[in-house]
Design a protein around this motif. Sequence first.
Motif, PDB file in Angstrom:
ATOM      1  N   UNK A 169      48.829 -18.853 103.627  1.00 24.77           N
ATOM      2  CA  UNK A 169      50.007 -17.988 103.518  1.00 24.77           C
ATOM      3  C   UNK A 169      51.113 -18.575 102.651  1.00 24.77           C
ATOM      4  N   UNK A 170      51.928 -17.702 102.129  1.00 26.79           N
ATOM      5  CA  UNK A 170      52.999 -18.109 101.229  1.00 26.79           C
ATOM      6  C   UNK A 170      54.065 -18.932 101.931  1.00 26.79           C
ATOM      7  N   UNK A 171      54.226 -18.764 103.247  1.00 26.26           N
ATOM      8  CA  UNK A 171      55.292 -19.475 103.938  1.00 26.26           C
ATOM      9  C   UNK A 171      55.054 -20.976 104.029  1.00 26.26           C
ATOM     10  N   UNK A 172      53.822 -21.427 103.713  1.00 24.23           N
ATOM     11  CA  UNK A 172      53.548 -22.864 103.664  1.00 24.23           C
ATOM     12  C   UNK A 172      53.111 -23.293 102.254  1.00 24.23           C
ATOM     13  N   UNK A 173      53.453 -22.474 101.272  1.00 25.03           N
ATOM     14  CA  UNK A 173      53.205 -22.849  99.891  1.00 25.03           C
ATOM     15  C   UNK A 173      51.931 -22.326  99.279  1.00 25.03           C
TER      16      UNK A 173
END
Length: 236
Positions: free
Chosen positions: A56-60
């Motif tokens: 996911x984008x929230x962890x890069x």
Amino acid sequence: MDFTLTDDQRGIRDAVLEHCSRFPDEYWLQRDHEGVFPHDFHRSMAESGWLGVAVPEDVGGGGLGITEAAIMMQAVAESGGGMTAASSVHGPVFGMQPVNLFGTAEQRRRMIPPVLTGEHRICFAVTEPDAGLDTTRLRTRAERRDGGYLVNGEKIWISVPTPSGRARTAPRTASTPSPTSWPAACACSRRPSPESPRSRRSRATSATWTGCAGEPNGSAGTATGGCSPSTPTRSR
């Protein structure tokens, strides 16, 4: 079942093939002759964001999925690097999924981004001498202790062990293996010690964990944390 790629998936495949073309057959032949890890290739894949395609984008990560990651990996293997190239990056691409799915928010933020950027390298340690890849028979144990888990066990045929500072391994929390007793996921640091097989042979693909510290995460029976082969450590 329709296996036709979407336009976006074809775009991923084409982009990865173009990226891999920067590393010609001569590059991989030299790596084979030297018997060394393809650091330049791994770094380039990290800098281009490909290691996080399924995270996911929230962890890069790129926020796509396992299908897109598989398409990417097939393109990598199709290039001149073959499975040497694929093995150098498949750990970050697939191996951090248990942390992503079952880790706490703090663990996900702390463990995943450094792997995606290439700051931390991980190896994949699941196979055991008496079980192979039959995960219902794995015997490496993660026993609950104050503040975390104590991991004891033995792994062989570890993928990409030499350049890695950490390992994604699979211990179990149940007392005895059974068809209904599946192993937990555990992310462990891997620093060679005098007793470690890797310290005796640079290309050894086995390690024994004795007294490794781990930390519990948000999913019952699942441990994530840090440990050293053959050397007790404290939980981080």
